[in-house]
Enzyme design. Structure first.
Site, short mmCIF file in Angstrom:
data_model
loop_
_atom_site.label_atom_id
_atom_site.label_comp_id
_atom_site.label_asym_id
_atom_site.label_seq_id
_atom_site.Cartn_x
_atom_site.Cartn_y
_atom_site.Cartn_z
N ASP A 1 1.26 -1.62 0.07
CA ASP A 1 -0.30 0.10 -0.37
C ASP A 1 1.13 1.41 0.03
O ASP A 1 1.71 1.75 0.25
CB ASP A 1 -1.01 0.11 1.38
CG ASP A 1 -1.62 1.38 1.11
OD1 ASP A 1 -2.17 1.63 0.59
OD2 ASP A 1 -1.42 2.15 2.08
N GLU B 1 0.46 -1.63 -5.88
CA GLU B 1 -1.31 -0.20 -5.75
C GLU B 1 0.39 1.10 -5.59
O GLU B 1 0.66 2.00 -4.79
CB GLU B 1 -1.58 0.07 -4.47
CG GLU B 1 -2.77 1.84 -4.67
CD GLU B 1 -2.65 2.42 -3.40
OE1 GLU B 1 -3.76 2.59 -3.38
OE2 GLU B 1 -1.58 2.25 -2.82
#
Length: 520
Positions: free
Chosen positions: A212, A252
């Site tokens: 993330d 991501e």
């Protein structure tokens, strides 16, 4: 282009881990959909969502309901007891579901034991060096140009003052919120912390780990500190660590398509964040040229999405990194304007501007809301997603045909909360009976079960508004005709087996497939 088999080969996950790339995955907050982990297990194994082959459980760590909906872990290594235990996570994996979980590489909560210990003991703390301070990046000071060059997904500067117990004042990097303190990912203490979390996730049966916010993780003087060569070097090293623990790596990054393509070469999976804005552009203008252009060059090792827990990523289709985009600045501005018009101005109010930019990099809204509540347009977009190579991932609010939860936004002041509705058991039951949800579940079942999706994929352009997506494996064939004529979106789905062909040309007809599995 081929299906799951080629995706597994492209990602290097063929064989024992290749099954994680099959079918369709769900993306959901445990508490907002199932109530807790046991509830999620019931929905996904014996309940109405059993068509999904995997699930990305958004942060379920302690606390799952912090300042950033779980993306600010106080303890990244424990399951919040309000949701369950690691045994509950393991039970989902043992049921055959491919699990994805977040490894939050950029930061932890300022309330974490590591950070509070460092504030209390300074250089005597075992966590000394784990957190990124201003002087680590700018040991000789940073100029105004150095500091304002930094790319940040919020307004203002990425530092927060903290005072240690002995009175020492430190400027700590806080890329997102003041309570989310950044890690010095190049320091051995931070690296060991990340490895420990990877091992914990792998031991609980997690198969895919999402890095993330990794695009912000490395700060390099003289750059914007976003997806730089130094970032890519760290990504390679993080992937190697994860592979040692038997994990498949999803990264991501919201960035220009060229940066996405560069990252895709280093990892197992990346998101196709360019797809949603290109679909919205086609819906609004009828022009499919940019979408067709992207389909010709997009990476193969992708997870496809429409909306996610962060809203709808749009920056990925626009200009950036000194290069033109799939959409130009005027087309991007029109995209935001249409979204604002169709949401009654809500998306414009809720979407947060990135520092030093004119437009948001995400639209804070549900996908159905930016389509003005048009169920046919939503199911058409979902059908395109399901018919593309890659691994489709469906966000729970989009699946349930959710509109913007403006009251939740107004209560919290967080724009993304409009797309994070908390479903009661009654709301969930009602939503699952709607045609828009049943039509999407029929598409999920088709992608998961029809043999054609293990075969060859091709794209055909019919005219300026219509595109055809084909999959073929011997006598097994599926076809989607997607019509983006402005104001009149239409779809035609055909599924062929040796026993015959069935077609659906509306949301209602697809919803009926969900009930009778007509294509089988």
């Amino acid at each position: 282009m081929a299906g799951a088999a080629e995706l597994a080969a492209a990602t290097g996950t063929a064989g024992a881990a290749g099954d994680v790339l099959a079918g369709v995955h769900l993306l959901a907050y445990t508490d907002r959909l199932g109530g807790d982990l046991a509830g999620m297990r019931r929905l996904l194994t014996t309940g109405p969502l059993d068509r999904f082959s995997g699930v990305h459980l958004l942060p379920f760590f302690t606390p799952f309901d912090g300042d950033d909906a779980g993306f600010d872990p106080v303890d990244h290594g424990t399951v919040d007891p309000c949701l369950g235990t690691w045994a509950d996570v393991r039970a989902l994996a043992d049921d055959g579901l491919a699990l994805t979980a977040d490894l939050i590489v950029n930061h932890v909560s300022a309330r974490s034991r590591e950070f509070t210990d460092w504030l209390a003991h300074g250089t005597a703390s075992p966590w000394d060096g784990m957190f990124l301070t201003y002087d680590r990046v700018f040991p000789h000071g940073g100029t105004e140009a150095d500091i304002t060059r930094i790319y940040r997904p919020r307004g203002g500067l990425p530092f927060t003052p903290y005072q240690q117990a002995d009175g020492t004042r430190r400027l700590v990097w806080t890329t997102f919120l003041p309570s989310q303190v950044d890690l010095d990912v190049d320091h051995p203490v931070a690296r060991e912390y990340l490895r420990r979390i990877m091992r914990t996730l792998a031991a609980a049966g997690v198969r895919i780990v999402r890095l993330d916010a990794v695009g912000y993780a490395v700060k390099t003087p003289g750059t914007d500190s976003f997806v730089t060569p130094e970032t890519l070097r760290f990504v390679r090293e993080a992937v190697a660590m994860a592979h040692e623990e038997g994990l498949v790596v999803l990264v991501e990054v919201h960035a220009h398509v060229s940066q996405q393509q560069a990252v895709a070469e280093l990892v197992d999976l990346v998101y196709d964040f360019a797809l949603p804005p290109l679909l919205l552009h086609a819906m609004g203008t009828g022009r499919i040229g940019p979408l067709v252009e992207w389909l010709e060059v997009r990476p193969r090792n992708t997870i496809t999405v429409l909306d996610t827990h962060d809203g709808i990523g749009v920056v990925d289709a626009g200009p950036g990194a000194g290069r033109p985009g799939l959409l130009d600045e005027e087309e991007m501005a029109a995209l935001f304007a249409r979204a604002a018009e169709l949401t009654g101005g809500a998306s414009d109010r809720m979407s947060q501007r990135v520092a030093w930019t004119r437009v948001p990099h995400q639209i804070a809204s549900t996908f159905l809301s930016v389509l003005g509540g048009d169920a046919t347009a939503l199911v058409l977009a979902r059908a395109v997603q399901v018919f593309l190579p890659g691994l489709p991932q469906v966000y729970y609010v989009g699946l349930l045909g959710g509109l913007n939860d403006v009251p939740q936004y107004e209560r919290t002041g967080q724009g993304r909360e409009a797309n994070r509705h908390r479903y009661t058991a009654e709301e969930l039951r009602d939503a699952l009976t709607t045609e828009v949800a049943r039509a999407q579940l029929a598409l999920v079942a088709l992608r998961t079960e029809h043999p054609a999706f293990a075969g060859e994929h091709s794209v055909e352009v019919l005219d300026e508004h219509r595109i055809v997506l084909h999959w073929t494996a011997g006598e097994h064939r599926v076809r989607l005709i997607a019509d983006f004529t402005p104001g009149r979106p239409q779809l035609r789905v055909a599924a062929t087996t040796p026993e015959g062909t069935v077609e659906a040309t509306s949301v209602a007809e697809l919803a009926a497939w969900d009930a009778v599995a007509a294509w089988r």
